[in-house]
Motif scaffolding. Structure first.
Motif, PDB file in Angstrom:
ATOM      1  N   CYS B 124      95.293 -30.310  76.392  1.00 19.56           N
ATOM      2  CA  CYS B 124      94.346 -31.466  76.324  1.00 19.56           C
ATOM      3  C   CYS B 124      93.614 -31.698  77.577  1.00 19.56           C
ATOM      4  CB  CYS B 124      94.885 -32.716  75.561  1.00 19.56           C
ATOM      5  SG  CYS B 124      95.608 -32.328  73.989  1.00 19.56           S
ATOM      6  N   GLY B 125      93.412 -31.061  78.500  1.00 21.37           N
ATOM      7  CA  GLY B 125      92.730 -30.907  79.587  1.00 21.37           C
ATOM      8  C   GLY B 125      93.266 -31.038  81.103  1.00 21.37           C
ATOM      9  N   GLY B 126      94.593 -31.414  81.053  1.00 23.91           N
ATOM     10  CA  GLY B 126      95.299 -31.614  82.358  1.00 23.91           C
ATOM     11  C   GLY B 126      94.774 -32.832  83.164  1.00 23.91           C
ATOM     12  N   TYR B 127      94.707 -34.034  82.448  1.00 20.97           N
ATOM     13  CA  TYR B 127      94.606 -35.078  83.083  1.00 20.97           C
ATOM     14  C   TYR B 127      95.490 -36.008  83.005  1.00 20.97           C
ATOM     15  CZ  TYR B 127      89.508 -34.076  81.925  1.00 20.97           C
ATOM     16  OH  TYR B 127      88.467 -33.334  81.986  1.00 20.97           O
ATOM     17  N   ASP B 128      95.884 -36.505  84.326  1.00 24.52           N
ATOM     18  CA  ASP B 128      97.002 -37.432  84.616  1.00 24.52           C
ATOM     19  C   ASP B 128      96.676 -38.717  83.609  1.00 24.52           C
ATOM     20  OD1 ASP B 128      99.202 -36.233  85.848  1.00 24.52           O
ATOM     21  OD2 ASP B 128      98.210 -36.374  87.921  1.00 24.52           O
ATOM     22  N   GLY B 129      97.738 -39.555  83.167  1.00 22.33           N
ATOM     23  CA  GLY B 129      97.349 -40.619  82.379  1.00 22.33           C
ATOM     24  C   GLY B 129      97.622 -42.031  82.862  1.00 22.33           C
ATOM     25  N   GLY B 130      97.710 -42.990  82.136  1.00 24.64           N
ATOM     26  CA  GLY B 130      97.788 -44.364  82.556  1.00 24.64           C
ATOM     27  C   GLY B 130      98.792 -45.045  82.513  1.00 24.64           C
ATOM     28  N   GLN B 131     100.106 -44.210  82.275  1.00 24.78           N
ATOM     29  CA  GLN B 131     101.523 -44.988  82.517  1.00 24.78           C
ATOM     30  C   GLN B 131     101.811 -44.871  83.945  1.00 24.78           C
ATOM     31  OE1 GLN B 131     103.667 -42.704  79.901  1.00 24.78           O
ATOM     32  NE2 GLN B 131     102.803 -43.866  77.826  1.00 24.78           N
ATOM     33  N   ALA B 132     100.684 -45.648  84.717  1.00 28.91           N
ATOM     34  CA  ALA B 132     101.022 -45.597  86.335  1.00 28.91           C
ATOM     35  C   ALA B 132     100.088 -46.656  86.856  1.00 28.91           C
ATOM     36  CB  ALA B 132     100.187 -44.285  86.633  1.00 28.91           C
ATOM     37  N   GLU B 133     100.104 -46.743  88.154  1.00 33.00           N
ATOM     38  CA  GLU B 133      99.574 -47.808  88.557  1.00 33.00           C
ATOM     39  C   GLU B 133      97.964 -47.795  88.572  1.00 33.00           C
ATOM     40  OE1 GLU B 133     102.091 -50.722  91.263  1.00 33.00           O
ATOM     41  OE2 GLU B 133     101.931 -48.540  92.062  1.00 33.00           O
ATOM     42  N   PHE B 134      97.419 -46.294  88.613  1.00 31.14           N
ATOM     43  CA  PHE B 134      96.162 -46.209  88.970  1.00 31.14           C
ATOM     44  C   PHE B 134      95.825 -44.863  88.197  1.00 31.14           C
ATOM     45  CE2 PHE B 134      96.940 -48.656  92.623  1.00 31.14           C
ATOM     46  CZ  PHE B 134      95.746 -49.350  92.847  1.00 31.14           C
ATOM     47  N   VAL B 135      94.774 -44.894  87.647  1.00 24.43           N
ATOM     48  CA  VAL B 135      94.287 -43.580  86.850  1.00 24.43           C
ATOM     49  C   VAL B 135      92.718 -43.097  87.104  1.00 24.43           C
ATOM     50  CG1 VAL B 135      93.671 -44.933  84.871  1.00 24.43           C
ATOM     51  CG2 VAL B 135      94.212 -42.603  84.446  1.00 24.43           C
ATOM     52  N   ARG B 136      92.546 -41.844  87.033  1.00 23.80           N
ATOM     53  CA  ARG B 136      91.271 -41.427  87.307  1.00 23.80           C
ATOM     54  C   ARG B 136      90.205 -41.661  85.667  1.00 23.80           C
ATOM     55  NH1 ARG B 136      89.414 -35.199  86.890  1.00 23.80           N
ATOM     56  NH2 ARG B 136      87.140 -35.460  86.947  1.00 23.80           N
ATOM     57  N   VAL B 137      89.314 -41.924  85.780  1.00 23.02           N
ATOM     58  CA  VAL B 137      88.645 -42.150  84.350  1.00 23.02           C
ATOM     59  C   VAL B 137      87.392 -41.433  84.679  1.00 23.02           C
ATOM     60  CG1 VAL B 137      87.456 -43.737  82.726  1.00 23.02           C
ATOM     61  CG2 VAL B 137      89.644 -44.401  83.677  1.00 23.02           C
ATOM     62  N   PRO B 138      87.407 -40.050  83.744  1.00 18.95           N
ATOM     63  CA  PRO B 138      85.912 -39.222  84.059  1.00 18.95           C
ATOM     64  C   PRO B 138      84.988 -40.090  83.096  1.00 18.95           C
ATOM     65  CG  PRO B 138      87.960 -37.906  83.705  1.00 18.95           C
ATOM     66  CD  PRO B 138      88.238 -39.459  83.463  1.00 18.95           C
ATOM     67  N   PHE B 139      83.845 -39.710  83.333  1.00 17.51           N
ATOM     68  CA  PHE B 139      82.577 -40.154  82.805  1.00 17.51           C
ATOM     69  C   PHE B 139      82.572 -41.492  82.288  1.00 17.51           C
ATOM     70  CE2 PHE B 139      82.659 -35.675  81.549  1.00 17.51           C
ATOM     71  CZ  PHE B 139      81.651 -35.250  81.920  1.00 17.51           C
ATOM     72  N   ALA B 140      82.662 -42.341  83.300  1.00 14.26           N
ATOM     73  CA  ALA B 140      82.917 -44.036  83.519  1.00 14.26           C
ATOM     74  C   ALA B 140      81.723 -44.868  82.776  1.00 14.26           C
ATOM     75  CB  ALA B 140      83.006 -44.323  85.220  1.00 14.26           C
ATOM     76  N   ASP B 141      80.429 -43.766  82.775  1.00 18.06           N
ATOM     77  CA  ASP B 141      79.443 -44.635  81.813  1.00 18.06           C
ATOM     78  C   ASP B 141      79.366 -44.338  80.348  1.00 18.06           C
ATOM     79  OD1 ASP B 141      78.021 -45.657  84.140  1.00 18.06           O
ATOM     80  OD2 ASP B 141      76.873 -43.818  84.693  1.00 18.06           O
ATOM     81  N   VAL B 142      80.429 -43.465  79.955  1.00 17.93           N
ATOM     82  CA  VAL B 142      80.637 -43.212  78.686  1.00 17.93           C
ATOM     83  C   VAL B 142      81.802 -43.638  78.073  1.00 17.93           C
ATOM     84  CG1 VAL B 142      80.686 -41.221  76.902  1.00 17.93           C
ATOM     85  CG2 VAL B 142      79.246 -40.993  79.060  1.00 17.93           C
ATOM     86  N   GLY B 143      82.869 -43.442  78.546  1.00 24.05           N
ATOM     87  CA  GLY B 143      84.158 -43.916  77.658  1.00 24.05           C
ATOM     88  C   GLY B 143      84.401 -45.228  77.812  1.00 24.05           C
ATOM     89  N   PRO B 144      84.657 -45.951  78.866  1.00 22.48           N
ATOM     90  CA  PRO B 144      85.121 -47.405  78.755  1.00 22.48           C
ATOM     91  C   PRO B 144      83.986 -48.308  78.337  1.00 22.48           C
ATOM     92  CG  PRO B 144      85.272 -46.437  81.050  1.00 22.48           C
ATOM     93  CD  PRO B 144      84.435 -45.380  80.347  1.00 22.48           C
ATOM     94  N   SER B 145      84.711 -49.388  77.880  1.00 20.43           N
ATOM     95  CA  SER B 145      83.980 -50.715  77.648  1.00 20.43           C
ATOM     96  C   SER B 145      84.486 -51.868  78.274  1.00 20.43           C
ATOM     97  CB  SER B 145      83.935 -50.892  76.079  1.00 20.43           C
ATOM     98  OG  SER B 145      83.296 -50.220  75.469  1.00 20.43           O
ATOM     99  N   LEU B 146      83.470 -52.721  78.633  1.00 15.93           N
ATOM    100  CA  LEU B 146      84.393 -54.160  79.082  1.00 15.93           C
ATOM    101  C   LEU B 146      85.079 -54.582  78.003  1.00 15.93           C
ATOM    102  CD1 LEU B 146      81.167 -55.442  80.810  1.00 15.93           C
ATOM    103  CD2 LEU B 146      82.793 -54.130  81.900  1.00 15.93           C
ATOM    104  N   ILE B 147      86.167 -55.546  78.619  1.00 17.27           N
ATOM    105  CA  ILE B 147      86.800 -55.869  77.531  1.00 17.27           C
ATOM    106  C   ILE B 147      86.176 -57.382  77.119  1.00 17.27           C
ATOM    107  CG2 ILE B 147      89.229 -57.199  77.015  1.00 17.27           C
ATOM    108  CD1 ILE B 147      90.472 -55.165  79.017  1.00 17.27           C
ATOM    109  N   PRO B 148      86.019 -57.842  76.146  1.00 15.31           N
ATOM    110  CA  PRO B 148      85.062 -59.001  75.725  1.00 15.31           C
ATOM    111  C   PRO B 148      85.998 -60.347  76.047  1.00 15.31           C
ATOM    112  CG  PRO B 148      85.192 -57.577  73.893  1.00 15.31           C
ATOM    113  CD  PRO B 148      85.988 -56.936  74.791  1.00 15.31           C
ATOM    114  N   GLU B 149      85.458 -61.215  76.668  1.00 19.96           N
ATOM    115  CA  GLU B 149      86.072 -62.348  77.106  1.00 19.96           C
ATOM    116  C   GLU B 149      87.144 -62.958  76.041  1.00 19.96           C
ATOM    117  OE1 GLU B 149      86.002 -64.100  79.785  1.00 19.96           O
ATOM    118  OE2 GLU B 149      84.688 -62.683  80.757  1.00 19.96           O
ATOM    119  N   TRP B 150      86.679 -62.947  74.696  1.00 16.66           N
ATOM    120  CA  TRP B 150      87.475 -63.596  73.935  1.00 16.66           C
ATOM    121  C   TRP B 150      88.904 -62.745  73.252  1.00 16.66           C
ATOM    122  CZ3 TRP B 150      87.755 -60.330  69.732  1.00 16.66           C
ATOM    123  CH2 TRP B 150      86.740 -59.326  69.651  1.00 16.66           C
ATOM    124  N   MET B 151      88.900 -61.301  73.906  1.00 18.30           N
ATOM    125  CA  MET B 151      90.026 -60.409  73.351  1.00 18.30           C
ATOM    126  C   MET B 151      91.077 -60.782  74.188  1.00 18.30           C
ATOM    127  SD  MET B 151      89.472 -56.498  72.549  1.00 18.30           S
ATOM    128  CE  MET B 151      87.985 -56.459  71.529  1.00 18.30           C
TER     129      MET B 151
END
Ligand SMILES: NC(=O)c1ccc[n+]([C@@H]2O[C@H](COP(=O)([O-])OP(=O)(O)OC[C@H]3O[C@@H](n4cnc5c(N)ncnc54)[C@H](O)[C@@H]3O)[C@@H](O)[C@H]2O)c1
Ligand SMILES: [Zn+2]
Ligand SMILES: [Zn+2]
Lengths: 194, 382
Positions: B124-151
């Motif tokens: 699935c691409g050889g990316y290290d994952g998020g069960q860690a203190e830091f993670v690389r997130v490629p295409f930051a303008d595409v994938g992530p969303s801001l967590i809504p205040e209320w969530m």
């Protein structure tokens, strides 16, 4: 019920369900469901501001599927292939994803990688530890017995196999080390005699 | 940084690793505040997924805070709280442009048959994952969303995979008002699929598993009618009996590659790795659904062949629908449902485990101890 054209009657009507289950039917209309229809062309939706992404530098040769025309512009950099398992992986990548051998060699390489890594770890200050790495102590701390005894669980039939798979590599690694040490000892005593 | 590391089947440990660097101008580095273990991680943990390398960090369900962004990132800045879909995707390829984010063509050099997934083997691409203190997130303008205040954070982390996937599973069933829906598997994905089926107007929702505590959750959380398959000689016959011998309109496989209920299928796939997965639940789904019905497959299978009862699917004229979930496409509607209280994903969280103890987390979730349904992983920063 005889096999007739009627749809079997449900125990509860839609109105009853709506009253009982919060949100029942809010997405009755497929138009309200995301990803419907499956494909909808809209290149501006995603936030991408490129036609084709810039290319991530290839700092070391990166293995890729021969079904791709080129190395994808972005790729993961975890764990480059190394040692014997690495050679096996590189060979697997000369075969397409359509070939069973591609996957079987990769699976075999995974086993070689794990065994080699266990062996190498014994030469470091951080050797593999079957107790902590398997998490097996949670059998005691998290009610291993109570979670299983008297339960109609289908997985109890094969769970006893898990420790064999988990500990197998240590047994093999231990054997390799034992045979190696024995050979070394024999060579040393022979050298002493000569 | 501290990170979970794979050491071979059934073995993981926490190691010191370098904080991942920016590798591409649109990368972000995210400091993980909360992660989860998914049923899919078990396929890696058990060594079933080809090209799972020793040293990889797993974890594709996580939220965090942006630590650093690459030079071309426009939509995120340091300090933003983000939720990251489990798919790595570019947003611009043939597939992304059509909304098939889980099938992106630009992020996985290792395989064309699957998109990119965080911490999910090289297949699935050889990316290290998020069960860690830091993670690389490629295409930051595409994938992530801001967590809504209320969530809530715990709701947000489950939206990055389990909830989005469960809803997607129900959605691929093309449920119409009054449909009889049977869900195999009462794990996180199955529970969310059952709950979502009602939102789409199902007339009856049945959940099948062999773990009583999970079936109990299916009754209370998902308002479902439940059956323990170990109590029935033949669960397919039972399904026919309770549906006037027609079968369900829609069947959802929320079990996947490690299905129990047939020792040989389980042995040849999970233990011996000779099949892409044990298709017991999938075969039950095929046989339990009515002719002309729909089988939605959310359970994951590896790229190798599996002994699926294809002839039955063929002769019954079934529609088979499946995919990795395109998480971000699901979000706008699911945010509304969470906000309105129709879906409360964090209700299924049973364990909150510090990253340092993640080996126990995997063990408990894998062996289904201590009534575990969904374990969350809390990194030191969380
Ligand atoms: N398509 C996607 O995008 C996607 C995303 C997330 C997870 N998944 C997959 O969904 C599946 C479920 O994930 P999860 O997190 O709920 O995992 P889980 O392991 O918690 O749940 C699986 C459940 O299935 C039950 N089960 C086993 N054999 C069964 C059988 N024959 N019939 C009925 N139930 C049976 C188990 O007891 C367990 O409760 C996994 O295969 C996972 O890889 C797919
Ligand atoms: Zn997952
Ligand atoms: Zn793409």
């Amino acid at each position: 019920m005889a096999y007739t054209a009627d749809k079997p009657v449900l125990a509860e009507s839609s109105d009853q369900l709506r009253a009982r289950i919060p949100g029942w039917g809010v997405d009755l209309d497929p138009k309200d469901r995301p990803s419907v229809p499956r494909e909808r062309f809209d290149p501006n939706l995603s936030g991408a501001h490129w036609d084709f992404p810039e290319r991530q530098p290839e700092k070391r040769p990166r293995e890729r599927s021969i079904e791709h025309e080129f190395l994808t512009p972005v790729f993961g950099t975890s764990c480059p292939p190394k040692g014997v398992s690495g050679m096996m992986r590189k060979h697997a990548y000369t075969l397409s994803e359509g070939r069973a051998a591609h996957w079987l060699i990769l699976v075999a390489a995974d086993r070689v990688d794990a065994l080699g890594s266990h062996l190498r770890s014994f030469l470091t200050l951080h050797p593999d530890d079957p107790i902590t790495e398997s998490g097996v102590l949670s059998e005691i701390s998290h009610h291993g017995m109570a979670s299983r005894v008297g339960k109609k669980r289908a997985d109890l039939a094969h769970q006893p196999l898990d420790p064999i798979i988990a500990v197998g590599p240590w047994v093999v690694a231990g054997g390799v080390v034992y045979v190696g040490l024995k050979g070394l000892l024999r060579a040393v005593t022979r050298a002493g005699r000569d | 940084m501290r990170a979970m590391v794979y050491r071979g089947p059934w073995k993981i440990r926490v190691e010191e690793k370098d904080v991942p660097p920016i590798e591409h101008p649109n990368d972000a580095i995210v400091r993980v505040t909360l992660a989860a273990i998914c049923g899919s991680d078990l396929h890696l943990y058990h060594g079933m997924m080809p090209d799972t390398r020793v040293g990889m960090t797993f974890g594709h369900e996580f939220i965090g805070v942006v630590e650093e962004v690459g030079p071309s990132v426009q939509n995120l800045k340091r300090g933003d709280r983000v939720m990251v879909p489990f798919n790595v995707f570019c947003g611009s390829c043939f597939f992304c442009a059509r909304g098939l984010y889980s099938n992106c063509h630009n992020v996985n050099p290792n395989a064309t048959a699957v998109g990119g997934i965080y911490g999910y083997s090289h297949t699935c691409g050889g990316y290290d994952g998020g069960q860690a203190e830091f993670v690389r997130v490629p295409f930051a303008d595409v994938g992530p969303s801001l967590i809504p205040e209320w969530m809530d954070d715990e709701d947000a982390v489950l939206l990055t995979d389990a909830l989005a996937t469960g809803y997607f599973g129900a959605q691929l069933g093309d449920i119409i008002e009054g449909d009889v829906v049977v869900v195999f598997g009462a794990g996180p994905v199955g529970l969310f699929a059952a709950k979502s089926a009602w939102l789409m107007g199902a007339g009856r929702v049945i959940v099948i598993d062999h773990l009583e505590y999970r079936l109990e959750k299916a009754r209370t959380f998902a308002h479902a009618e439940t059956y323990n398959f170990t109590e029935h000689d033949d669960v397919v016959v039972h399904m026919k009996k309770i549906t006037e011998h027609l079968g369900a309109d829609v069947a959802i496989d929320a079990v996947g590659a490690e299905a129990d209920g047939n020792f040989v299928q389980h042995l040849t796939s999970v233990k011996l790795k000779l099949q892409g997965g044990s298709p017991v639940a999938l075969n039950w789904a095929i046989d339990s659904v009515r002719k002309g019905g729909t089988v939605s497959v959310m359970g994951a299978y590896g790229p190798m062949f599996s002994a699926v009862k294809f002839g039955d699917a063929f002769n019954k004229g079934l529609t088979l629908r499946m995919n990795q979930c395109p998480v971000k496409r699901q979000w706008p509607r699911l945010f509304e449902h969470v906000r309105n209280g129709y879906l409360k994903p964090s209700d299924i969280v049973t364990h909150r485990i510090p990253l340092e103890h993640i080996a126990e987390g995997y063990y408990i979730f894998s062996a289904k101890l201590d009534d575990c349904i969904k374990p969350l992983i809390v990194p030191n920063a969380g």
